[in-house]
Design a protein around this motif. Structure first.
Motif, PDB file in Angstrom:
ATOM      1  N   ASP A  93     -16.694   6.032  57.392  1.00 22.18           N
ATOM      2  CA  ASP A  93     -15.887   5.797  56.199  1.00 22.18           C
ATOM      3  C   ASP A  93     -14.945   6.977  56.031  1.00 22.18           C
ATOM      4  O   ASP A  93     -15.372   8.070  55.664  1.00 22.18           O
ATOM      5  CB  ASP A  93     -16.779   5.640  54.972  1.00 22.18           C
ATOM      6  CG  ASP A  93     -15.994   5.233  53.724  1.00 22.18           C
ATOM      7  OD1 ASP A  93     -14.750   5.347  53.732  1.00 22.18           O
ATOM      8  OD2 ASP A  93     -16.630   4.808  52.737  1.00 22.18           O
ATOM      9  N   TYR A  94     -13.665   6.761  56.317  1.00 21.65           N
ATOM     10  CA  TYR A  94     -12.682   7.841  56.245  1.00 21.65           C
ATOM     11  C   TYR A  94     -12.484   8.381  54.828  1.00 21.65           C
ATOM     12  O   TYR A  94     -11.910   9.452  54.644  1.00 21.65           O
ATOM     13  CB  TYR A  94     -11.333   7.353  56.755  1.00 21.65           C
ATOM     14  CG  TYR A  94     -11.124   7.397  58.252  1.00 21.65           C
ATOM     15  CD1 TYR A  94     -11.167   8.609  58.947  1.00 21.65           C
ATOM     16  CD2 TYR A  94     -10.855   6.248  58.974  1.00 21.65           C
ATOM     17  CE1 TYR A  94     -10.944   8.662  60.314  1.00 21.65           C
ATOM     18  CE2 TYR A  94     -10.620   6.292  60.348  1.00 21.65           C
ATOM     19  CZ  TYR A  94     -10.669   7.496  61.009  1.00 21.65           C
ATOM     20  OH  TYR A  94     -10.444   7.553  62.358  1.00 21.65           O
ATOM     21  N   TYR A  95     -12.929   7.637  53.827  1.00 22.40           N
ATOM     22  CA  TYR A  95     -12.688   8.035  52.442  1.00 22.40           C
ATOM     23  C   TYR A  95     -13.945   8.598  51.760  1.00 22.40           C
ATOM     24  O   TYR A  95     -13.994   8.679  50.539  1.00 22.40           O
ATOM     25  CB  TYR A  95     -12.166   6.839  51.638  1.00 22.40           C
ATOM     26  CG  TYR A  95     -10.776   6.411  52.033  1.00 22.40           C
ATOM     27  CD1 TYR A  95      -9.652   7.028  51.486  1.00 22.40           C
ATOM     28  CD2 TYR A  95     -10.574   5.403  52.976  1.00 22.40           C
ATOM     29  CE1 TYR A  95      -8.370   6.643  51.845  1.00 22.40           C
ATOM     30  CE2 TYR A  95      -9.303   5.005  53.348  1.00 22.40           C
ATOM     31  CZ  TYR A  95      -8.202   5.632  52.785  1.00 22.40           C
ATOM     32  OH  TYR A  95      -6.931   5.239  53.153  1.00 22.40           O
ATOM     33  N   SER A 141     -15.469   1.045  55.045  1.00 22.63           N
ATOM     34  CA  SER A 141     -15.300   1.978  53.940  1.00 22.63           C
ATOM     35  C   SER A 141     -15.656   1.297  52.631  1.00 22.63           C
ATOM     36  O   SER A 141     -15.019   0.325  52.224  1.00 22.63           O
ATOM     37  CB  SER A 141     -13.859   2.491  53.875  1.00 22.63           C
ATOM     38  OG  SER A 141     -13.691   3.307  52.724  1.00 22.63           O
ATOM     39  N   LYS A 144     -13.138   3.492  49.756  1.00 16.07           N
ATOM     40  CA  LYS A 144     -11.677   3.492  49.827  1.00 16.07           C
ATOM     41  C   LYS A 144     -11.058   3.055  48.497  1.00 16.07           C
ATOM     42  O   LYS A 144     -11.686   2.354  47.705  1.00 16.07           O
ATOM     43  CB  LYS A 144     -11.214   2.555  50.938  1.00 16.07           C
ATOM     44  CG  LYS A 144     -11.566   1.092  50.695  1.00 16.07           C
ATOM     45  CD  LYS A 144     -11.071   0.199  51.799  1.00 16.07           C
ATOM     46  CE  LYS A 144     -11.459  -1.254  51.535  1.00 16.07           C
ATOM     47  NZ  LYS A 144     -10.937  -1.783  50.250  1.00 16.07           N
ATOM     48  N   VAL A 148      -6.398  -0.259  49.446  1.00 11.76           N
ATOM     49  CA  VAL A 148      -6.470  -0.067  50.896  1.00 11.76           C
ATOM     50  C   VAL A 148      -7.372  -1.123  51.518  1.00 11.76           C
ATOM     51  O   VAL A 148      -8.458  -1.412  51.001  1.00 11.76           O
ATOM     52  CB  VAL A 148      -7.010   1.349  51.225  1.00 11.76           C
ATOM     53  CG1 VAL A 148      -7.239   1.507  52.724  1.00 11.76           C
ATOM     54  CG2 VAL A 148      -6.049   2.411  50.718  1.00 11.76           C
ATOM     55  N   ASN A 150      -9.707  -2.407  54.767  1.00 12.83           N
ATOM     56  CA  ASN A 150     -10.502  -1.781  55.809  1.00 12.83           C
ATOM     57  C   ASN A 150      -9.873  -1.963  57.181  1.00 12.83           C
ATOM     58  O   ASN A 150      -9.187  -2.967  57.444  1.00 12.83           O
ATOM     59  CB  ASN A 150     -11.916  -2.375  55.830  1.00 12.83           C
ATOM     60  CG  ASN A 150     -12.883  -1.547  55.025  1.00 12.83           C
ATOM     61  OD1 ASN A 150     -13.035  -0.349  55.268  1.00 12.83           O
ATOM     62  ND2 ASN A 150     -13.542  -2.167  54.052  1.00 12.83           N
ATOM     63  N   LYS A 239      -2.298   3.233  57.762  1.00  8.16           N
ATOM     64  CA  LYS A 239      -3.650   3.499  57.269  1.00  8.16           C
ATOM     65  C   LYS A 239      -4.051   4.958  57.506  1.00  8.16           C
ATOM     66  O   LYS A 239      -4.662   5.611  56.650  1.00  8.16           O
ATOM     67  CB  LYS A 239      -4.651   2.557  57.936  1.00  8.16           C
ATOM     68  CG  LYS A 239      -4.629   1.125  57.400  1.00  8.16           C
ATOM     69  CD  LYS A 239      -5.718   0.291  58.041  1.00  8.16           C
ATOM     70  CE  LYS A 239      -5.952  -1.024  57.295  1.00  8.16           C
ATOM     71  NZ  LYS A 239      -4.845  -1.959  57.369  1.00  8.16           N
ATOM     72  N   ILE A 243      -4.985   8.177  54.898  1.00  3.95           N
ATOM     73  CA  ILE A 243      -6.214   8.977  54.987  1.00  3.95           C
ATOM     74  C   ILE A 243      -5.879  10.467  54.970  1.00  3.95           C
ATOM     75  O   ILE A 243      -6.538  11.257  54.278  1.00  3.95           O
ATOM     76  CB  ILE A 243      -7.002   8.579  56.247  1.00  3.95           C
ATOM     77  CG1 ILE A 243      -7.552   7.164  56.078  1.00  3.95           C
ATOM     78  CG2 ILE A 243      -8.112   9.576  56.535  1.00  3.95           C
ATOM     79  CD1 ILE A 243      -7.916   6.488  57.384  1.00  3.95           C
TER      80      ILE A 243
END
Length: 588
Positions: A93-95, A141, A144, A148, A150, A239, A243
């Protein structure tokens, strides 16, 4: 601009006070470090050791075998997780941040934000990883922003490649893993299979592939000759920019970009421009192909690149006796025009520990290499946590195995770090005298590298060619150069040998001309390691004699009252051989 001196830490291990250390142990058995372990006292001690930046490795949430479903985090299948803790480079999960690192999982992002503030209050900046090339196989995510979508959510999975897709697909084929966890009630399923992170476009990735990850699609048709589709801007670009902006907004000061050369340079140019227009953020690229170095600096707009294939590999070979010290000259010359952009190091999470049986076998052997890395230019230098204490990296932690590295996949702790930082307060009473001495030497070196004007700002003049036929200068083990800024000249002499050496260093006439300081003029001579002062002089008429301790070096400052010109001539470079002067003047 100050010289960047980076301390890389894996918080999961750095702050772990548990001493169980059970092979393949769970988080309940072996424990984990927390953001809170970086107390003001600990951060102040790190800063006192000369560091300007901390690279917190493994901050962003990644796949793990630890169950956090009670907090609304989906469970990962162990077949696609390396080790009990999981790889920090299989981002889930980038967030979000890694829940392992939080004292209170629901407040994990606030705890990270507090860490950023504490780091800034301690006078240092924060670097985190940006993993651009791949994500965990079960990326999703839940943190997020609502606006946004996924990654992969809108992909056309019936196409192996589409510029609008976030992933690459193998239509009609199922991912097959011939290895994996035994404790799961069901096998991991992926249909259609997606390309694996290390450019494996097969449904049968091997154990040595990055099988726990899937590759991101930046609009490059890898299956058809690498044709680029960058107009309109690919969805993945948008995207990933979002991030980067998200984390920069959290106060992050820099990104170490994992495997940057596996994402197109056009993306980096586009994204870095936009982030830098909004925030003062630096970008460090992990790039291993020297033919791409200048492209990723000049077109990709990176601030710094790993100096792995050149300087690191050479220093390792010199330390281990496989190459002569005079090879250092050639390696620096190869990147002379971009040297201020090269990040120097001797350890990181990918490389084996100096003290391991796979490298030098004992920590002090690496110190002369670290002197070179820290003093060769105005470029950044990095230290890996535990290196300053001689951490051997010889534990058999689990998935990592006994490979001379400190695991990034397993729950583990390091006794030497525990002994140094205890319960969050600096206390070296439990360290051995050898460990204390090594730490003092590293801290002193880094403080000198970051504060001594001739070293952190000055021009460079290589002395190896001038001593090619000097019988009192063994180029197998000795390396020497000059640095100069304003009225200060620094003579650096490094000894890679196991025994102390008395060296007579010839200073050629052209060094005085190029650096614009007078031959045979008296100066205040300071040994920067000891602080001892005398009167000394450098002259072409007579070699300068110096005694250099085993596996160490001498950093000598010649301080003149004034010089005719307090800055050297514009940059000059010789051909790539060592029979002529080698001068550069790079100022930040």
């Amino acid at each position: 601009m100050e010289k960047m001196i980076i301390y890389q830490v894996l918080p999961r291990i750095f702050g772990n006070r548990e001493k169980t250390r059970r092979k393949n142990g769970s988080i309940a058995e072996n424990g984990t470090g927390k953001f809170s372990a970086f107390t003001p006292n600990v951060l102040a001690e790190i800063r006192k050791s000369g560091f300007t930046h901390i690279w917190y490795t493994g901050v962003i949430e990644h796949a793990t075998q630890t169950d956090y479903t009670a907090y609304g985090i989906a469970r990962d299948h162990s077949a696609v997780v390396k080790g009990k803790a999981g790889s920090p480079y299989a981002v889930k999960d980038y967030y979000d941040v890694d829940p392992d690192l939080a004292d209170h999982v629901p407040g994990r992002m606030m705890e990270f934000e507090a860490l950023v503030r504490r780091t800034h209050d301690a006078g240092m900046k924060v670097i985190i990883d940006f993993v651009a090339n791949h994500v965990a196989r079960r990326y999703y995510s839940d943190a997020k922003p609502v606006t946004v979508r996924n990654l992969g959510e809108q992909d056309d999975v019936f196409k192996d490649f589409d510029p609008g897709n976030n992933f690459y697909y193998l239509p009609g084929q199922t991912l097959v893993l011939h290895f994996g966890a035994e404790q799961e009630d069901f096998e991991y399923s992926e249909f259609p299979a997606r390309a694996t992170g290390n450019d494996c476009f097969s449904p049968f990735p091997g154990r040595n592939d990055w099988y726990e990850t899937i590759k991101l699609n930046y609009g490059v048709d890898c299956l058809r000759g690498g044709k680029c589709h960058f107009d309109p801007i690919p969805d993945t670009w948008l995207k990933m920019l979002d991030i980067l902006r998200f984390w920069a907004g959290k106060g992050v000061d820099g990104f170490r970009c994992d495997m940057a050369e596996m994402a197109p340079v056009e993306f980096w140019n586009w994204a870095i421009q936009r982030v830098k227009a909004e925030r003062d953020v630096c970008f460090i690229a992990e790039v291993y192909n020297p033919s791409l170095y200048r492209k990723y600096i000049r077109e990709g707009l990176f601030d710094y690149l790993y100096d792995k294939v050149g300087l690191y590999d050479t220093l390792r070979d010199v330390i281990c006796g496989r190459k002569r010290a005079d090879e250092i000259t050639r390696r620096r010359q190869e990147v002379e025009d971009i040297h201020p952009h090269m990040l120097a190091f001797l350890e990181n999470h990918d490389e084996q520990r100096i003290a391991s049986a796979f490298f030098a076998g004992y920590a002090q052997a690496g110190f002369p290499g670290m002197i070179v890395a820290a003093t060769l230019g105005v470029n950044p230098v990095m230290l890996y946590y535990g290196q300053e204490l001689g951490e051997p990296g010889m534990d058999d932690e689990g998935f990592s195995g006994c490979d001379g590295r400190t695991t990034i996949f397993d729950y583990w702790s390091l006794e030497r770090l525990q002994n140094r930082f205890g319960d969050g307060r600096f206390d070296d009473s439990l360290l051995t005298e050898e460990q204390k001495a090594l730490h003092r030497a590293y801290a002193q070196l880094l403080r000198i590298a970051g504060s001594e004007p001739a070293i952190c700002r000055g021009a460079f003049f290589d002395l190896m060619y001038a001593n090619a036929h000097n019988p009192c200068f063994n180029r197998q083990y000795i390396y020497a150069c000059l640095r100069k800024y304003c009225s200060d000249v620094a003579l650096i002499v490094v000894n890679f040998e196991r025994t102390a050496q008395t060296v007579r260093v010839r200073i050629p006439p052209e060094a005085f001309t190029a650096l614009r300081f007078a031959d045979n003029r008296a100066a205040v001579l300071t040994d920067l390691f000891t602080g001892r002062q005398t009167v000394g002089t450098l002259t072409a008429a007579c070699p300068f004699e110096v005694s250099v301790p085993a596996h160490s070096g001498m950093l000598l400052r010649f301080e003149y009252d004034s010089l005719e010109d307090d800055r050297p001539e514009p940059e000059t470079r010789s051909a790539l051989h060592d029979e002529r002067p080698y001068l550069s003047s790079n100022f930040l």
